[in-house]
Design an enzyme around this catalytic site. Structure first.
Site, PDB file in Angstrom:
ATOM      1  N   LYS A 125       5.891   9.028 -10.285  1.00  0.00           N
ATOM      2  CA  LYS A 125       6.433   8.313 -11.453  1.00  0.00           C
ATOM      3  C   LYS A 125       5.473   8.412 -12.637  1.00  0.00           C
ATOM      4  O   LYS A 125       5.868   8.773 -13.743  1.00  0.00           O
ATOM      5  CB  LYS A 125       6.691   6.820 -11.115  1.00  0.00           C
ATOM      6  CG  LYS A 125       7.636   6.597  -9.955  1.00  0.00           C
ATOM      7  CD  LYS A 125       7.863   5.124  -9.662  1.00  0.00           C
ATOM      8  CE  LYS A 125       6.630   4.362  -9.199  1.00  0.00           C
ATOM      9  NZ  LYS A 125       6.094   4.783  -7.893  1.00  0.00           N
ATOM     10  N   ARG A 170      10.781  -4.384  -9.479  1.00  0.00           N
ATOM     11  CA  ARG A 170      10.525  -3.939  -8.114  1.00  0.00           C
ATOM     12  C   ARG A 170      11.206  -4.831  -7.080  1.00  0.00           C
ATOM     13  O   ARG A 170      11.047  -4.609  -5.883  1.00  0.00           O
ATOM     14  CB  ARG A 170       9.026  -4.023  -7.877  1.00  0.00           C
ATOM     15  CG  ARG A 170       8.477  -2.804  -7.180  1.00  0.00           C
ATOM     16  CD  ARG A 170       7.365  -2.272  -7.904  1.00  0.00           C
ATOM     17  NE  ARG A 170       6.252  -1.859  -7.127  1.00  0.00           N
ATOM     18  CZ  ARG A 170       5.341  -1.054  -7.653  1.00  0.00           C
ATOM     19  NH1 ARG A 170       5.468  -0.617  -8.874  1.00  0.00           N
ATOM     20  NH2 ARG A 170       4.316  -0.691  -6.959  1.00  0.00           N
ATOM     21  N   ARG A 203      -4.911  11.518  -4.493  1.00  0.00           N
ATOM     22  CA  ARG A 203      -4.906  11.274  -5.943  1.00  0.00           C
ATOM     23  C   ARG A 203      -6.315  10.916  -6.419  1.00  0.00           C
ATOM     24  O   ARG A 203      -7.033  10.148  -5.794  1.00  0.00           O
ATOM     25  CB  ARG A 203      -3.960  10.127  -6.277  1.00  0.00           C
ATOM     26  CG  ARG A 203      -4.083   9.669  -7.738  1.00  0.00           C
ATOM     27  CD  ARG A 203      -3.017   8.720  -8.183  1.00  0.00           C
ATOM     28  NE  ARG A 203      -2.739   7.680  -7.216  1.00  0.00           N
ATOM     29  CZ  ARG A 203      -1.634   6.947  -7.217  1.00  0.00           C
ATOM     30  NH1 ARG A 203      -0.713   7.151  -8.129  1.00  0.00           N
ATOM     31  NH2 ARG A 203      -1.446   6.015  -6.316  1.00  0.00           N
ATOM     32  N   ARG A 207      -8.351   5.181  -6.483  1.00  0.00           N
ATOM     33  CA  ARG A 207      -7.919   3.778  -6.522  1.00  0.00           C
ATOM     34  C   ARG A 207      -8.208   3.111  -5.181  1.00  0.00           C
ATOM     35  O   ARG A 207      -8.000   3.719  -4.132  1.00  0.00           O
ATOM     36  CB  ARG A 207      -6.405   3.723  -6.805  1.00  0.00           C
ATOM     37  CG  ARG A 207      -6.078   3.573  -8.267  1.00  0.00           C
ATOM     38  CD  ARG A 207      -4.629   3.764  -8.582  1.00  0.00           C
ATOM     39  NE  ARG A 207      -3.690   3.005  -7.762  1.00  0.00           N
ATOM     40  CZ  ARG A 207      -2.362   3.036  -7.943  1.00  0.00           C
ATOM     41  NH1 ARG A 207      -1.855   3.758  -8.913  1.00  0.00           N
ATOM     42  NH2 ARG A 207      -1.569   2.343  -7.176  1.00  0.00           N
ATOM     43  N   ARG A 246       2.379  -0.339   1.353  1.00  0.00           N
ATOM     44  CA  ARG A 246       3.086  -0.145   0.078  1.00  0.00           C
ATOM     45  C   ARG A 246       4.443   0.525   0.307  1.00  0.00           C
ATOM     46  O   ARG A 246       5.434   0.170  -0.338  1.00  0.00           O
ATOM     47  CB  ARG A 246       2.211   0.697  -0.879  1.00  0.00           C
ATOM     48  CG  ARG A 246       1.015  -0.086  -1.410  1.00  0.00           C
ATOM     49  CD  ARG A 246      -0.060   0.799  -1.995  1.00  0.00           C
ATOM     50  NE  ARG A 246       0.395   1.615  -3.107  1.00  0.00           N
ATOM     51  CZ  ARG A 246      -0.297   2.643  -3.603  1.00  0.00           C
ATOM     52  NH1 ARG A 246      -1.478   2.970  -3.076  1.00  0.00           N
ATOM     53  NH2 ARG A 246       0.179   3.331  -4.616  1.00  0.00           N
TER      54      ARG A 246
END
Ligand code: AP5
Length: 217
Positions: free
Chosen positions: A13, A88, A127, A160, A171
């Site tokens: 996203k 969400r 990431r 992160r 998640r």
């Protein structure tokens, strides 16, 4: 234009939002980025959100709704905005509808980025992000030119704290239980456009532009 971006954690996203901003100059309002900013600043909201984010749970609706409605009202987004990671839950979606109604606006489209669960862990754990400009890279799929250094400003990249295999599992579970039902919520309003996010980044971008160019033409 008001565009909502749905998709599981690590779907791409944020990556695709950057391409949308470059092309259309819309504002990008990412609830995750705003929460991370609040944490960095040590605000009360940031402190309240911390334990939820670190364990991969959703932050309670009342905190998120107040934060995002404030952003919507204060951001100077004349041309339009992209909501990334918000809403969400159904509660958040209903509050957003009410707030937009008060502003005399409405959602134009919901882009639903579909990615198989099996790909998400690798995307999230690989990431690396620039702490200064926020650009996200991937150690395999989208590496920087120099290892672990941002192409744009030369900063060392960081990972992160919630991008571990253990937290990403929570998640993904939160996504299926609390967020995926929004696909049917928005489908009933005929707003949803699905995009295959399992293919390389530039192919996803092309499919997305085909849809969005059609809307804004
Ligand atoms: P948030 O920051 O919103 O995280 P998320 O939704 O889990 O999404 P991500 O940022 O992990 O993924 P992305 O889809 O943006 O992927 P990206 O483009 O970076 O939320 C964090 C936390 O904040 C939540 O867990 C929750 O606690 C809280 N929170 C936030 N909003 C909330 C809300 N509304 N309500 C309650 N709580 C909330 O890509 C991922 C990686 O894959 C990158 O390395 C990228 O280079 C790579 N990649 C991207 N596309 C591709 C591709 N097509 N092929 C290969 N690799 C790709």
């Amino acid at each position: 234009m008001i565009l909502v971006f749905l998709g599981p954690p690590g779907a791409g996203k944020g990556t695709q939002c950057k391409s949308l901003v470059d092309r259309y100059r819309w504002c990008h309002l990412s609830s995750g980025d705003i929460l991370r900013r609040e944490r960095k600043e040590g605000s009360e909201l940031g402190r309240k959100a911390q334990s939820y984010m670190d364990s991969g749970k959703l932050v309670p609706d009342d905190l998120i709704v107040a934060m995002m409605i404030k952003e919507l009202n204060t951001a100077s987004c004349g041309k339009g905005f992209i909501l990334d990671g918000f809403p969400r839950t159904q509660g958040q979606a209903e509050e957003l509808d009410k707030a937009l109604q008060k502003m005399g606006r409405r959602i134009d489209v919901v882009l639903n980025l579909e990615v198989d669960d099996a790909r998400l862990e690798q995307r999230v754990t690989g990431r690396r992000t620039c702490p200064v400009c926020g650009t996200a890279y991937h150690i395999v799929f989208n590496p920087p030119k120099r290892e672990n250094v941002c192409d744009k400003d030369g900063q060392p990249l960081v990972q992160r704290p919630d991008d571990t295999a253990e937290v990403v599992c929570n998640r993904i579970q939160a996504y299926h239980q609390q967020t995926a039902p929004l696909i049917s919520y928005y489908s009933k309003q005929k707003l949803v456009k699905n995009i295959d996010g399992n293919v390389p980044i530039d192919e996803v971008t092309k499919s997305m532009f085909r849809i969005v160019d059609g809307l804004s033409a």
